[in-house]
Design a protein around this motif. Structure first.
Motif, PDB file in Angstrom:
ATOM      1  N   TRP A  73      36.015  33.530  40.972  1.00 42.10           N
ATOM      2  CA  TRP A  73      35.991  32.962  39.627  1.00 42.10           C
ATOM      3  C   TRP A  73      35.836  34.099  38.616  1.00 42.10           C
ATOM      4  N   TRP A  74      36.507  33.960  37.473  1.00 40.51           N
ATOM      5  CA  TRP A  74      36.364  34.954  36.405  1.00 40.51           C
ATOM      6  C   TRP A  74      36.625  34.300  35.055  1.00 40.51           C
ATOM      7  N   PHE A  75      35.718  34.543  34.107  1.00 43.85           N
ATOM      8  CA  PHE A  75      35.885  34.091  32.724  1.00 43.85           C
ATOM      9  C   PHE A  75      35.555  35.257  31.801  1.00 43.85           C
ATOM     10  N   ASP A  76      36.429  35.533  30.837  1.00 43.85           N
ATOM     11  CA  ASP A  76      36.097  36.551  29.845  1.00 43.85           C
ATOM     12  C   ASP A  76      36.854  36.301  28.545  1.00 43.85           C
ATOM     13  N   HIS A  77      36.307  36.881  27.452  1.00 42.79           N
ATOM     14  CA  HIS A  77      36.912  36.704  26.129  1.00 42.79           C
ATOM     15  C   HIS A  77      37.029  38.030  25.385  1.00 42.79           C
ATOM     16  N   HIS A  78      36.719  39.145  26.036  1.00 42.96           N
ATOM     17  CA  HIS A  78      36.799  40.441  25.373  1.00 42.96           C
ATOM     18  C   HIS A  78      38.250  40.922  25.289  1.00 42.96           C
ATOM     19  N   GLN A  79      38.605  41.518  24.173  1.00 38.47           N
ATOM     20  CA  GLN A  79      39.948  42.073  24.042  1.00 38.47           C
ATOM     21  C   GLN A  79      40.182  43.149  25.093  1.00 38.47           C
ATOM     22  N   SER A  80      39.130  43.876  25.439  1.00 45.39           N
ATOM     23  CA  SER A  80      39.232  44.973  26.420  1.00 45.39           C
ATOM     24  C   SER A  80      38.838  44.500  27.819  1.00 45.39           C
ATOM     25  N   ALA A  81      39.294  43.326  28.195  1.00 46.88           N
ATOM     26  CA  ALA A  81      38.914  42.764  29.501  1.00 46.88           C
ATOM     27  C   ALA A  81      39.536  43.505  30.669  1.00 46.88           C
ATOM     28  N   PHE A  82      40.690  44.141  30.438  1.00 48.30           N
ATOM     29  CA  PHE A  82      41.420  44.793  31.522  1.00 48.30           C
ATOM     30  C   PHE A  82      41.364  46.306  31.330  1.00 48.30           C
ATOM     31  N   ASP A  87      45.365  46.010  36.185  1.00 46.91           N
ATOM     32  CA  ASP A  87      44.413  44.892  36.186  1.00 46.91           C
ATOM     33  C   ASP A  87      45.016  43.684  35.466  1.00 46.91           C
ATOM     34  N   ALA A  88      45.625  43.946  34.307  1.00 45.87           N
ATOM     35  CA  ALA A  88      46.228  42.854  33.534  1.00 45.87           C
ATOM     36  C   ALA A  88      47.353  42.188  34.320  1.00 45.87           C
ATOM     37  N   ALA A  89      48.182  42.998  34.988  1.00 44.30           N
ATOM     38  CA  ALA A  89      49.290  42.454  35.777  1.00 44.30           C
ATOM     39  C   ALA A  89      48.764  41.629  36.948  1.00 44.30           C
ATOM     40  N   HIS A  90      47.699  42.107  37.573  1.00 43.71           N
ATOM     41  CA  HIS A  90      47.093  41.381  38.690  1.00 43.71           C
ATOM     42  C   HIS A  90      46.612  40.007  38.245  1.00 43.71           C
ATOM     43  N   PHE A  91      45.959  39.966  37.070  1.00 40.74           N
ATOM     44  CA  PHE A  91      45.484  38.684  36.541  1.00 40.74           C
ATOM     45  C   PHE A  91      46.656  37.737  36.266  1.00 40.74           C
ATOM     46  N   GLU A  92      47.715  38.264  35.645  1.00 37.08           N
ATOM     47  CA  GLU A  92      48.858  37.422  35.295  1.00 37.08           C
ATOM     48  C   GLU A  92      49.528  36.833  36.536  1.00 37.08           C
ATOM     49  N   GLN A  93      49.450  37.543  37.649  1.00 39.36           N
ATOM     50  CA  GLN A  93      50.131  37.108  38.874  1.00 39.36           C
ATOM     51  C   GLN A  93      49.288  36.168  39.726  1.00 39.36           C
ATOM     52  N   GLN A  94      47.975  36.130  39.476  1.00 42.83           N
ATOM     53  CA  GLN A  94      47.117  35.314  40.337  1.00 42.83           C
ATOM     54  C   GLN A  94      47.351  33.826  40.067  1.00 42.83           C
ATOM     55  N   GLN A  95      47.263  33.033  41.111  1.00 42.24           N
ATOM     56  CA  GLN A  95      47.565  31.603  41.038  1.00 42.24           C
ATOM     57  C   GLN A  95      46.371  30.736  41.415  1.00 42.24           C
ATOM     58  N   SER A  96      45.166  31.261  41.275  1.00 45.49           N
ATOM     59  CA  SER A  96      43.996  30.583  41.830  1.00 45.49           C
ATOM     60  C   SER A  96      43.517  29.405  40.984  1.00 45.49           C
ATOM     61  N   ASN A  97      43.865  29.360  39.689  1.00 48.22           N
ATOM     62  CA  ASN A  97      43.298  28.387  38.767  1.00 48.22           C
ATOM     63  C   ASN A  97      41.771  28.455  38.752  1.00 48.22           C
ATOM     64  N   ARG A  98      41.254  29.654  39.001  1.00 46.35           N
ATOM     65  CA  ARG A  98      39.819  29.897  38.959  1.00 46.35           C
ATOM     66  C   ARG A  98      39.483  31.103  38.079  1.00 46.35           C
ATOM     67  N   LYS A  99      40.505  31.702  37.470  1.00 46.54           N
ATOM     68  CA  LYS A  99      40.290  32.880  36.634  1.00 46.54           C
ATOM     69  C   LYS A  99      40.919  32.629  35.265  1.00 46.54           C
ATOM     70  N   PHE A 100      40.098  32.838  34.213  1.00 46.21           N
ATOM     71  CA  PHE A 100      40.503  32.411  32.880  1.00 46.21           C
ATOM     72  C   PHE A 100      40.173  33.491  31.852  1.00 46.21           C
ATOM     73  N   TYR A 101      41.078  33.605  30.872  1.00 46.54           N
ATOM     74  CA  TYR A 101      40.907  34.642  29.845  1.00 46.54           C
ATOM     75  C   TYR A 101      41.456  34.152  28.518  1.00 46.54           C
TER      76      TYR A 101
END
Length: 320
Positions: A73-82, A87-101
């Motif tokens: 699970w991951w939740f963040d709201h910082h502009q500098s999250a990645f 890291d940003a590409a990894h997040f965009e590709q994940q399909q877990s529906n458990r990580k949110f930004y």
């Protein structure tokens, strides 16, 4: 089942995010859970130790992204999250529906509440006060600097305790944030004795900042690295200099020299410089309106150089 929750330590929004996530998880995912809370801080070098990702599930809230497959699970709201484009590409590709930004949210607590309510049917009304205060404090949405500095509200007193707390304190506090009122938490036996000395320290820090802050061309600068003041109230400089647009401050703790870069929430004109982007150039980050950079404690010279360059950049931007 063990769920380890990593959160932004010594931060009111970080603690509230962990509390809200644990309540949401227990009510909407499963309730036979042993939560373990671990604080994370921004420092020079590696931010994560993967050996600590030892839960059956591991969550990160209000902190940078980790590509570790152990993070569920991951939740963040910082502009500098990645930290990196990877890291940003990894997040965009994940399909877990458990990580949110979503960097448009003022606080991670309100972001978690919104996702939990809209996507998982979580009832957030019982913790509405917690969500509201996390959003006010992390988003600097006070009506005036007096409210932010005079520390009359329970949430502001608790923020002061959290930001100056000894190690292991916040993990013990988080379960209470999920279930009790902020006023009641202040009366807890392990919380109440901490407040009077912190209020005295707050008064002392105001006197020190009054002596150390200078405002030129709309930008405040101060250096308090010779004092134990990393947990100072970040709104005091604007209280002292209402004409300011930005502030740059140097402080020191046992593990870092910190350059804090902020903008006045009550500024006479709208700040236009993206402070997260400035901080990212030096290895830090944050939001468009507030950011920070951490240097190792033996690199105070580098921290001062960075601070001086940022001050000059901000003053030039305003003068121009």
């Amino acid at each position: 089942m063990k769920v380890r929750v990593f959160f932004h330590d010594k931060c009111f929004d970080g603690a509230c995010s962990a509390a809200l996530f644990s309540r949401f998880y227990r009510e909407r995912i499963r309730d036979d859970v042993d939560f373990q809370f671990s604080g994370l801080v921004h420092r020079a070098g590696a931010l994560f130790d993967e050996s600590q990702f030892d839960g059956d599930e591991n969550a990160i809230v209000d902190f940078r992204y980790s590509r570790s497959e152990k993070i569920t699970w991951w939740f963040d709201h910082h502009q500098s999250a990645f930290l990196t484009p990877e890291d940003a590409a990894h997040f965009e590709q994940q399909q877990s529906n458990r990580k949110f930004y979503d960097p448009d949210f003022k606080s991670c607590t309100k972001f978690i509440a919104t996702i939990a309510r809209e996507q998982f049917g979580f009832k957030d009304a019982p913790v509405a006060d917690l969500i509201e205060w996390a959003d006010i404090i992390d988003g600097a949405q006070f009506p005036d600097p007096q409210m932010a500095v005079e520390m009359r509200e329970p949430a502001l007193k608790l923020t002061m305790v959290i930001e100056s707390a000894p190690d292991k304190f916040v993990p013990n506090l988080i379960p209470l944030l999920a279930t009790k009122s902020l006023a009641a938490i202040l009366e807890e036996p392990f919380v109440a004795p901490l407040l009077p000395p912190l209020l005295r320290r707050h008064e002392l820090s105001m006197e020190i900042l009054k002596q150390r802050t200078e405002c030129v061309d709309g930008t405040i600068f101060f250096d308090v690295t010779d004092h134990d003041l990393e947990g100072y109230n970040k709104f005091v400089p604007y209280y002292l200099h209402p004409e300011s647009i930005y502030s740059v401050g140097l402080s020191k703790s046992s593990f870092r020299v910190k350059v804090s870069v902020g903008s006045n929430p009550w500024a006479p004109q709208e700040p236009v410089v993206n402070l997260a982007k400035i901080c990212e150039r030096y290895g830090g980050g944050g939001h468009a309106r507030v950011g920070a950079i951490s240097f190792p404690p033996d690199r105070a010279v580098d921290a001062r150089k960075a601070a001086a360059e940022i001050v000059q950049e901000l003053r030039t931007a305003e003068a121009g």
